[in-house]
Motif scaffolding. Structure first.
Motif, PDB file in Angstrom:
ATOM      1  N   TYR A 221      17.915  79.294 -12.390  1.00 43.85           N
ATOM      2  CA  TYR A 221      18.367  80.596 -11.885  1.00 43.85           C
ATOM      3  C   TYR A 221      19.873  80.594 -11.726  1.00 43.85           C
ATOM      4  CZ  TYR A 221      18.788  78.288  -7.291  1.00 43.85           C
ATOM      5  OH  TYR A 221      19.149  77.449  -6.265  1.00 43.85           O
ATOM      6  N   ARG A 222      20.390  81.787 -11.515  1.00 43.50           N
ATOM      7  CA  ARG A 222      21.823  81.960 -11.276  1.00 43.50           C
ATOM      8  C   ARG A 222      22.036  82.816 -10.035  1.00 43.50           C
ATOM      9  NH1 ARG A 222      23.261  84.776 -16.696  1.00 43.50           N
ATOM     10  NH2 ARG A 222      20.993  85.051 -16.744  1.00 43.50           N
ATOM     11  N   LEU A 223      23.059  82.466  -9.266  1.00 46.11           N
ATOM     12  CA  LEU A 223      23.474  83.269  -8.121  1.00 46.11           C
ATOM     13  C   LEU A 223      24.866  83.828  -8.368  1.00 46.11           C
ATOM     14  CD1 LEU A 223      22.457  81.217  -4.946  1.00 46.11           C
ATOM     15  CD2 LEU A 223      21.196  83.066  -6.056  1.00 46.11           C
ATOM     16  N   ALA A 224      25.077  85.071  -7.963  1.00 44.01           N
ATOM     17  CA  ALA A 224      26.422  85.637  -8.017  1.00 44.01           C
ATOM     18  C   ALA A 224      27.355  84.813  -7.147  1.00 44.01           C
ATOM     19  CB  ALA A 224      26.410  87.092  -7.552  1.00 44.01           C
ATOM     20  N   ASP A 225      28.589  84.666  -7.587  1.00 47.10           N
ATOM     21  CA  ASP A 225      29.523  83.811  -6.849  1.00 47.10           C
ATOM     22  C   ASP A 225      30.090  84.474  -5.605  1.00 47.10           C
ATOM     23  OD1 ASP A 225      31.037  85.596  -8.496  1.00 47.10           O
ATOM     24  OD2 ASP A 225      32.788  84.314  -8.286  1.00 47.10           O
ATOM     25  N   ARG A 226      29.790  85.755  -5.385  1.00 45.92           N
ATOM     26  CA  ARG A 226      30.260  86.452  -4.181  1.00 45.92           C
ATOM     27  C   ARG A 226      29.335  87.621  -3.900  1.00 45.92           C
ATOM     28  NH1 ARG A 226      32.066  91.212  -5.904  1.00 45.92           N
ATOM     29  NH2 ARG A 226      33.241  91.431  -7.839  1.00 45.92           N
ATOM     30  N   LEU A 227      29.593  88.285  -2.778  1.00 46.93           N
ATOM     31  CA  LEU A 227      28.814  89.447  -2.380  1.00 46.93           C
ATOM     32  C   LEU A 227      29.264  90.693  -3.140  1.00 46.93           C
ATOM     33  CD1 LEU A 227      28.791  88.908   1.493  1.00 46.93           C
ATOM     34  CD2 LEU A 227      26.992  88.311  -0.129  1.00 46.93           C
ATOM     35  N   VAL A 228      28.385  91.672  -3.209  1.00 43.75           N
ATOM     36  CA  VAL A 228      28.709  92.966  -3.810  1.00 43.75           C
ATOM     37  C   VAL A 228      29.711  93.695  -2.921  1.00 43.75           C
ATOM     38  CG1 VAL A 228      27.746  95.237  -4.409  1.00 43.75           C
ATOM     39  CG2 VAL A 228      26.487  93.135  -4.974  1.00 43.75           C
ATOM     40  N   THR A 229      30.708  94.334  -3.529  1.00 47.83           N
ATOM     41  CA  THR A 229      31.775  95.002  -2.778  1.00 47.83           C
ATOM     42  C   THR A 229      31.511  96.494  -2.612  1.00 47.83           C
ATOM     43  OG1 THR A 229      33.067  95.513  -4.748  1.00 47.83           O
ATOM     44  CG2 THR A 229      33.461  93.362  -3.699  1.00 47.83           C
ATOM     45  N   ALA A 263      24.330 107.012   0.998  1.00 52.16           N
ATOM     46  CA  ALA A 263      25.353 105.974   1.113  1.00 52.16           C
ATOM     47  C   ALA A 263      24.868 104.968   2.150  1.00 52.16           C
ATOM     48  CB  ALA A 263      26.698 106.582   1.539  1.00 52.16           C
ATOM     49  N   PRO A 264      25.512 103.795   2.252  1.00 60.90           N
ATOM     50  CA  PRO A 264      25.140 102.835   3.297  1.00 60.90           C
ATOM     51  C   PRO A 264      25.307 103.427   4.693  1.00 60.90           C
ATOM     52  CG  PRO A 264      26.497 101.777   1.625  1.00 60.90           C
ATOM     53  CD  PRO A 264      26.539 103.255   1.337  1.00 60.90           C
ATOM     54  N   ALA A 265      24.652 102.811   5.655  1.00 60.00           N
ATOM     55  CA  ALA A 265      24.834 103.226   7.045  1.00 60.00           C
ATOM     56  C   ALA A 265      26.306 103.106   7.422  1.00 60.00           C
ATOM     57  CB  ALA A 265      23.986 102.351   7.967  1.00 60.00           C
ATOM     58  N   TYR A 266      26.757 104.019   8.252  1.00 58.14           N
ATOM     59  CA  TYR A 266      28.115 104.035   8.801  1.00 58.14           C
ATOM     60  C   TYR A 266      29.173 104.497   7.797  1.00 58.14           C
ATOM     61  CZ  TYR A 266      25.686 101.171  12.281  1.00 58.14           C
ATOM     62  OH  TYR A 266      24.779 100.696  13.203  1.00 58.14           O
ATOM     63  N   TRP A 267      28.779 104.946   6.602  1.00 58.41           N
ATOM     64  CA  TRP A 267      29.731 105.592   5.692  1.00 58.41           C
ATOM     65  C   TRP A 267      29.692 107.103   5.946  1.00 58.41           C
ATOM     66  CZ3 TRP A 267      30.230 103.712  -0.017  1.00 58.41           C
ATOM     67  CH2 TRP A 267      30.429 102.331  -0.062  1.00 58.41           C
ATOM     68  N   GLU A 268      30.848 107.727   5.896  1.00 61.57           N
ATOM     69  CA  GLU A 268      30.892 109.179   5.977  1.00 61.57           C
ATOM     70  C   GLU A 268      32.135 109.685   5.258  1.00 61.57           C
ATOM     71  OE1 GLU A 268      32.772 110.500  10.097  1.00 61.57           O
ATOM     72  OE2 GLU A 268      30.976 109.278  10.429  1.00 61.57           O
ATOM     73  N   PRO A 269      32.043 110.852   4.615  1.00 56.45           N
ATOM     74  CA  PRO A 269      33.222 111.378   3.909  1.00 56.45           C
ATOM     75  C   PRO A 269      34.239 111.936   4.889  1.00 56.45           C
ATOM     76  CG  PRO A 269      31.375 112.900   3.726  1.00 56.45           C
ATOM     77  CD  PRO A 269      30.854 111.678   4.428  1.00 56.45           C
ATOM     78  N   GLY A 270      35.509 111.739   4.573  1.00 53.63           N
ATOM     79  CA  GLY A 270      36.572 112.300   5.385  1.00 53.63           C
ATOM     80  C   GLY A 270      36.922 113.708   4.946  1.00 53.63           C
ATOM     81  N   PRO A 288      37.832  99.083  -0.434  1.00 53.99           N
ATOM     82  CA  PRO A 288      37.047  98.870  -1.664  1.00 53.99           C
ATOM     83  C   PRO A 288      36.740  97.410  -1.948  1.00 53.99           C
ATOM     84  CG  PRO A 288      39.321  99.443  -2.185  1.00 53.99           C
ATOM     85  CD  PRO A 288      39.154  99.652  -0.713  1.00 53.99           C
ATOM     86  N   HIS A 289      37.589  96.494  -1.463  1.00 58.34           N
ATOM     87  CA  HIS A 289      37.400  95.080  -1.774  1.00 58.34           C
ATOM     88  C   HIS A 289      36.464  94.370  -0.799  1.00 58.34           C
ATOM     89  CE1 HIS A 289      40.399  95.744  -4.687  1.00 58.34           C
ATOM     90  NE2 HIS A 289      41.450  95.654  -3.910  1.00 58.34           N
ATOM     91  N   ALA A 290      36.168  94.993   0.338  1.00 59.42           N
ATOM     92  CA  ALA A 290      35.305  94.352   1.327  1.00 59.42           C
ATOM     93  C   ALA A 290      33.854  94.377   0.845  1.00 59.42           C
ATOM     94  CB  ALA A 290      35.422  95.061   2.667  1.00 59.42           C
ATOM     95  N   PRO A 291      33.051  93.392   1.240  1.00 62.33           N
ATOM     96  CA  PRO A 291      31.641  93.420   0.849  1.00 62.33           C
ATOM     97  C   PRO A 291      30.907  94.578   1.507  1.00 62.33           C
ATOM     98  CG  PRO A 291      32.076  91.585   2.350  1.00 62.33           C
ATOM     99  CD  PRO A 291      33.402  92.165   1.989  1.00 62.33           C
ATOM    100  N   VAL A 292      30.030  95.212   0.749  1.00 65.62           N
ATOM    101  CA  VAL A 292      29.272  96.337   1.288  1.00 65.62           C
ATOM    102  C   VAL A 292      28.345  95.820   2.386  1.00 65.62           C
ATOM    103  CG1 VAL A 292      27.401  96.176  -0.410  1.00 65.62           C
ATOM    104  CG2 VAL A 292      27.887  98.356   0.706  1.00 65.62           C
ATOM    105  N   ALA A 293      28.271  96.569   3.481  1.00 64.65           N
ATOM    106  CA  ALA A 293      27.513  96.130   4.649  1.00 64.65           C
ATOM    107  C   ALA A 293      26.564  97.226   5.110  1.00 64.65           C
ATOM    108  CB  ALA A 293      28.466  95.753   5.789  1.00 64.65           C
ATOM    109  N   HIS A 294      25.610  96.811   5.956  1.00 67.93           N
ATOM    110  CA  HIS A 294      24.677  97.738   6.592  1.00 67.93           C
ATOM    111  C   HIS A 294      23.843  98.484   5.555  1.00 67.93           C
ATOM    112  CE1 HIS A 294      26.603  96.777  10.339  1.00 67.93           C
ATOM    113  NE2 HIS A 294      27.772  97.091   9.818  1.00 67.93           N
ATOM    114  N   VAL A 295      23.263  97.717   4.638  1.00 64.72           N
ATOM    115  CA  VAL A 295      22.321  98.283   3.674  1.00 64.72           C
ATOM    116  C   VAL A 295      20.940  97.683   3.933  1.00 64.72           C
ATOM    117  CG1 VAL A 295      24.023  98.773   1.890  1.00 64.72           C
ATOM    118  CG2 VAL A 295      22.940  96.527   1.952  1.00 64.72           C
ATOM    119  N   SER A 296      19.914  98.456   3.660  1.00 63.34           N
ATOM    120  CA  SER A 296      18.535  98.020   3.858  1.00 63.34           C
ATOM    121  C   SER A 296      18.081  97.163   2.681  1.00 63.34           C
ATOM    122  CB  SER A 296      17.623  99.243   3.974  1.00 63.34           C
ATOM    123  OG  SER A 296      17.576  99.927   2.715  1.00 63.34           O
TER     124      SER A 296
END
Length: 738
Positions: A221-229, A263-270, A288-296
């Motif tokens: 198997y293969r793992l991504a080298d980092r988290l999704v942004t 969208a993920p939790a805690y996202w909202e348009p300005g 944009p470069h931070a890993p996406v957070a608060h997803v189910s």
């Protein structure tokens, strides 16, 4: 400031105090420290049934020590308030009825002060118990401390959810989150698989669900080298990720439809339409470069399906990190960060975000819960939940370890959860290094306004097409500039010292350079800088044939960021040359940065001749960038061909049309490639959707008033020495001095 690991520890009674007591007091003090800036109102509110008020957390972890340690093991212990057993019991059926979880926010009493008095009462009694001679308490004490540390993370999760419901968007921690570094394109690390062992073993504390250690067989198997942004998640959204049922599990799709997730939790348009994110620092622009957070789990699984991948199993995740220990403490860092690889090319495995796995939470072979009420701690929840691994930025010290099994229901997303992709097969095993071209293209395609820097026009075909553009009757800049160069070359030559190195930025075919070489034979060396190695080679060969006495030292580099000149330029006076009004392709901030970098590269006492296109009527400008023969269109569309060739893209050039627009507010001509239909394009394994009429922004060409360019040059560290301006269509040559 945001909470951090330098929180004050409670004073210890003496150096002789037992280490077990010291850890107990420090853990208890840390919980209170996390709540230190919350008001009584903050601590009483419950924002949803899954969350609990901070006041309840403070009391519940105290009830745990009172119930499982003090009542059975401290002779003469007097409970603080018998009614608290009902108030602060969580889910222990063997211990009787309890306040329903969704109604914990109704507990306005006991008052906050009485809860804190309860904590002090239990702490004093626990101190006596831990200093006593009672044997065999260590396992229960360790469990109680680990339990309280789990609730420290829950406090932060629940407070973030509570504050996110407020129209005031209050911040838990002061200051703004530090921007994440650009993580580079995602790569995959391969693993052989085979028979591996996972699970906890040894004397160190672990929860019962982490063992027994056992063997698991894994396919390669293969793992991504980092988290999704976040930027990558925006691409998923732009592709209709929340509107396309083919990516979703059935229950997940039903939930998306029922709750309107987009969208993920805690996202909202300005107000400007740009996304913002609520964090413990409050509401701030989405990084944009931070890993996406608060997803189910449902969202993580859908993203993986869209990306042509899957989520890892928990055994794959644990086998990949065996032998690697996380460093440092993470609790209260408030935002995930991109850190260096922790070994084997993998990054962010520990302490950024909990990572969803595709493994259902269940017992390991040989698992048996403990006897009595304490056996309800983990075993009773082994149904209907999914496992997460790795720890998060709010996870307490000691809980970030390879064997830790966190678990949540697949619809939940208020925890600090992120996504790591996996694929079948070992592949080549190593992370494929991403070129700057790939990083810029992927980053640009993920933006709300898709864009690619214009420097990537110039492969061999792009350079050839640009030379054709320069010959077009509509394209006045080259014709006008060459005429102005020939007219002013004698005067310009007087400013070039003997033996000087002429350094041309973005040299291309070096056509305009000849006007200076013909009038300034004192030039001792020519250094063309260009991103295209093939264009450099061809131009150098032609120049050396026509100017046999001229030394040429080419530099293949990005002229906007080049750090050093070739060694042959050392000891010579430097004169920079930047014709073609290429400075207009940069936005004002980039232009100042480029001018400052050119000044550093050329050095003190150098000169810099810059060609600048000046403002003129709109019809003249548009014709220059949208010629009747379609050469500029072919030049623009060639960028898609290059992406297809070099980045494994599948752009259909016939599905896009060249567009040139005048933006009067920004004083620039813009070039775009407009999508002619609804289409999905894949580049370097990533998918990007284009709606009909959506554009890929490929170039800006700013047009200047003379005074505006002079002001720009001053910001970059130059002063104007001389300028030459042609008749209409107006073009300028500006000689700058460092």
């Amino acid at each position: 400031m945001a909470p951090s690991d330098d929180a004050p520890a409670i004073d210890r009674p003496s150096r002789a105090v037992d280490a077990r007591l010291a850890r107990f007091l420090e853990t208890r003090a840390r919980t209170e420290w996390l709540a230190r800036e919350l008001t009584p109102e903050d601590q009483c509110a419950q924002s949803m049934p899954d969350a609990s008020p901070t006041k309840w957390h403070l009391g519940h972890v105290t009830w745990f020590f009172e119930t499982f340690l003090l009542r059975p093991h401290l002779p003469g212990y007097r409970p603080f308030d018998e009614r608290f057993g009902y108030v602060f019991n969580s889910y222990y059926e063997a211990l009787g009825p309890r306040q329903p979880r969704p109604q914990r926010g109704l507990l306005t009493r006991p008052r906050h002060e009485r809860v804190m008095a309860y904590r002090a009462h239990v702490d004093e009694a626990m101190t006596r118990l831990l200093l006593s001679e009672v044997a065999g308490l260590d396992p229960l004490v360790d469990l109680g401390l680990a339990h309280e540390e789990q609730h420290q993370e829950l406090i932060l999760m629940d407070i973030l959810h509570l504050f996110a419901q407020s129209p005031l968007k209050p911040a838990y921690g002061h200051g703004s989150p530090a921007p994440a570094a650009e993580p580079g394109a995602m790569g995959f690390v391969g693993f052989d698989g085979g028979l591996v062992e996972i699970g906890h073993e040894g004397a160190d504390f672990a929860f019962d669900n982490e063992g027994p250690r056992h063997k698991v067989y894994l396919e390669p198997y293969r793992l991504a080298d980092r988290l999704v942004t976040n930027a990558e998640w925006l691409s998923f959204m732009a592709e209709g990720g929340y509107e396309r049922p083919e990516f979703w599990l059935s229950d997940g799709w039903a939930l998306v439809q029922a709750e309107g997730w987009r969208a993920p939790a805690y996202w909202e348009p300005g107000p400007d339409g740009a996304w913002r994110e609520m964090s413990l620092h409050g509401l701030h622009p989405l990084d944009p470069h931070a890993p996406v957070a608060h997803v189910s789990y449902y969202e993580a699984d859908a993203y993986a399906a869209w990306a042509g991948a899957r989520l890892p199993t928990e055994a794959e995740w644990e086998a990949a990190v065996q032998g690697r220990a996380p460093e440092g403490n993470f609790i209260g860092r408030a935002t995930p960060q991109v850190r260096i690889a922790e070994g084997g090319g993998l990054r962010q495995m520990f302490g950024d975000l909990w990572e969803w796995t595709r493994s259902a939470y269940g017992p390991y072979p040989g698992f048996a819960p403990a006897g009595g009420a304490v056996g309800e701690y983990n075993g009773k929840f082994m149904s209907g939940q999914m496992v997460l691994r790795g720890g998060a930025c709010v996870t307490p010290p000691g809980h970030v370890r390879a064997t830790y099994r966190n678990f949540f229901h697949p619809h939940q997303r208020w925890m600090f959860s992120g996504v790591r992709l996996a694929k079948d097969g070992k592949g080549e095993g190593a992370v494929r290094p991403a070129s700057e071209f790939e990083r810029d293209v992927l980053s640009g395609l993920a933006k709300p306004q898709k864009a690619v820097p214009p420097k990537y026009f110039y492969d061999a075909e792009g350079s050839r097409l640009f030379e054709e553009i320069c010959k077009l009757p509509e394209y006045y800049p080259t014709r006008t500039e060459i005429a102005l160069l020939k007219e002013a070359a004698g005067e310009i030559a007087a400013y070039i010292p003997d033996g000087a190195a002429l350094v041309e930025f973005g040299s291309g075919a070096s056509v305009k350079t000849r006007a200076l070489l013909d009038q300034a034979p004192q030039i001792g060396l020519y250094t063309p800088i260009d991103i295209s190695g093939s264009a450099l080679a061809e131009a150098t060969e032609r120049l050396q044939a026509d100017y046999p006495d001229l030394a040429v030292a080419p530099l293949e580099d990005d002229f906007t960021t080049a750090l050093t000149l070739p060694a042959a330029t050392q000891g010579r006076p430097h004169v920079g040359f930047f014709p073609g009004s290429t400075i207009g392709n940069l936005d004002p901030r980039e232009a100042v940065e480029f001018l400052a970098n050119a000044r550093r590269l050329l050095g003190e006492g150098s000169r810099f001749l810059v060609g600048v296109d000046l403002v003129k009527p709109e019809d003249v400008l548009i014709a220059a960038y949208d010629d009747a023969q379609g050469v500029t269109a072919a030049f623009n569309l060639n960028l898609l061909t290059r992406i297809n060739r070099e980045l494994d893209g599948d752009f259909d050039p016939d599905g896009f049309a060249h567009r040139a627009r005048w933006n009067s507010e920004a004083s620039r001509v813009e070039m775009h490639l407009e999508s002619l239909r609804d289409q999905t394009v894949r580049v370097a394994g990533r998918a990007f959707r284009f709606a009909p009429g959506e554009t890929l922004h490929t170039e800006n060409s700013h047009k200047f008033a003379p005074e505006a360019f002079e002001a720009l040059a001053r910001k970059g560290g130059w002063r104007l020495e001389r300028r030459w301006i042609s008749a209409a269509p107006a073009f300028g040559l500006f000689l700058l001095a460092a």
